[in-house]
Design a protein around this motif. Structure first.
Motif, PDB file in Angstrom:
ATOM      1  N   GLN A  34       1.109  -0.983  -0.105  1.00  0.00           N
ATOM      2  CA  GLN A  34      -0.193   0.031   0.066  1.00  0.00           C
ATOM      3  C   GLN A  34       0.761   1.033  -0.572  1.00  0.00           C
ATOM      4  O   GLN A  34       1.948   0.577   0.856  1.00  0.00           O
ATOM      5  N   SER A  35       0.525   2.281  -0.197  1.00  0.00           N
ATOM      6  CA  SER A  35       1.617   3.653  -0.518  1.00  0.00           C
ATOM      7  C   SER A  35       1.152   4.154   0.643  1.00  0.00           C
ATOM      8  O   SER A  35       0.612   4.343   1.935  1.00  0.00           O
ATOM      9  N   LEU A  36       2.450   4.414   1.188  1.00  0.00           N
ATOM     10  CA  LEU A  36       3.170   5.093   2.605  1.00  0.00           C
ATOM     11  C   LEU A  36       2.387   7.093   1.895  1.00  0.00           C
ATOM     12  O   LEU A  36       3.114   7.560   0.962  1.00  0.00           O
ATOM     13  N   TYR A  37       2.610   7.269   3.285  1.00  0.00           N
ATOM     14  CA  TYR A  37       1.945   8.973   2.901  1.00  0.00           C
ATOM     15  C   TYR A  37       3.473   9.236   4.343  1.00  0.00           C
ATOM     16  O   TYR A  37       2.812   9.506   5.778  1.00  0.00           O
ATOM     17  N   VAL A  38       4.178  10.182   3.971  1.00  0.00           N
ATOM     18  CA  VAL A  38       5.686  10.882   4.432  1.00  0.00           C
ATOM     19  C   VAL A  38       4.933  11.905   4.868  1.00  0.00           C
ATOM     20  O   VAL A  38       4.828  13.145   3.745  1.00  0.00           O
ATOM     21  N   PHE A  39       5.290  12.529   6.828  1.00  0.00           N
ATOM     22  CA  PHE A  39       4.573  13.898   6.888  1.00  0.00           C
ATOM     23  C   PHE A  39       5.782  14.325   6.832  1.00  0.00           C
ATOM     24  O   PHE A  39       6.779  15.227   7.659  1.00  0.00           O
ATOM     25  N   ASN A  40       6.464  15.072   5.677  1.00  0.00           N
ATOM     26  CA  ASN A  40       8.339  15.778   5.276  1.00  0.00           C
ATOM     27  C   ASN A  40       7.961  16.867   5.025  1.00  0.00           C
ATOM     28  O   ASN A  40       8.755  17.583   4.838  1.00  0.00           O
ATOM     29  N   LYS A  41       6.869  17.596   5.118  1.00  0.00           N
ATOM     30  CA  LYS A  41       6.287  18.736   4.271  1.00  0.00           C
ATOM     31  C   LYS A  41       5.851  19.438   5.030  1.00  0.00           C
ATOM     32  O   LYS A  41       5.310  20.389   5.282  1.00  0.00           O
TER      33      LYS A  41
END
Length: 186
Positions: A34-41
């Motif tokens: 599944q896609s990962l959503y990374v809190f990097n912004k």
């Protein structure tokens, strides 16, 4: 330095550390289907025309237990603080078995900062062990339908609302072999 779980693998490398500059890179690899959503912004402000003032070098920095924790993640709201809304970084979507990364350039000594707290600092500089964390969540079949596209200085980005500190997963590496200088918060 690398850590992993069933979802992702995080590798962080200190490329350069001088008295005044820390350059490090991180890479997060999606290990799942599944896609990962990374809190990097992370962003500091929102302009009058609703553009998020993102900065790839912006990180949350806190000291705790004589250590310094640097993160690209949703910051926890302090227990004694009430807020109208939580500040959530935008995310980068990482497709299954793909990876993303960035190189960060940070001025030393580090100063503690989160979206909720401007720490009073002293002139005293202390050396601390460094840890780095990244926040993310694993998507599912309907996650894309909840994506909101927002404007940032770096172009369009994905945002999710609502999303809380407790709902994210964290991958953390550290301590790194070298100590980093930090302004001692009051």
């Amino acid at each position: 330095m690398t850590t992993q779980n069933n979802d992702a693998e995080l590798t962080v490398t200190v490329l350069q550390s001088t008295d005044s500059l820390l350059i490090m890179s991180y890479e997060i690899r999606n290990r799942g289907s599944q896609s990962l959503y990374v809190f990097n912004k992370l962003y500091k402000d929102i302009s009058p025309d609703l553009v998020l003032q993102t900065d790839k070098n912006l990180v949350n920095i806190i000291t705790q237990y004589n250590q310094v924790f640097m993160s690209k993640a949703i910051a926890d709201v302090p227990e004694n603080m009430r807020v109208e809304y939580t500040v959530k970084p935008c995310v980068t979507k990482v497709l299954p078995y793909e990876q993303i990364g960035e190189t960060l350039s940070l001025q030393l000594p580090l100063a503690c900062q989160t979206p909720y707290t401007d720490f009073d600092i002293t002139d005293q500089i202390v050396s601390r062990m460094l840890f780095f964390s990244i926040g993310y969540f694993v998507g599912h079949d309907l996650t894309a339908s909840y994506e909101t596209v927002v404007k940032t200085l770096d172009g369009p980005a994905i945002s999710f609302n609502p999303f809380s500190f407790q709902d994210q997963k964290l991958l953390t590496v550290g301590p790194f072999s070298q100590l980093v200088p930090v302004f001692d918060p009051k």
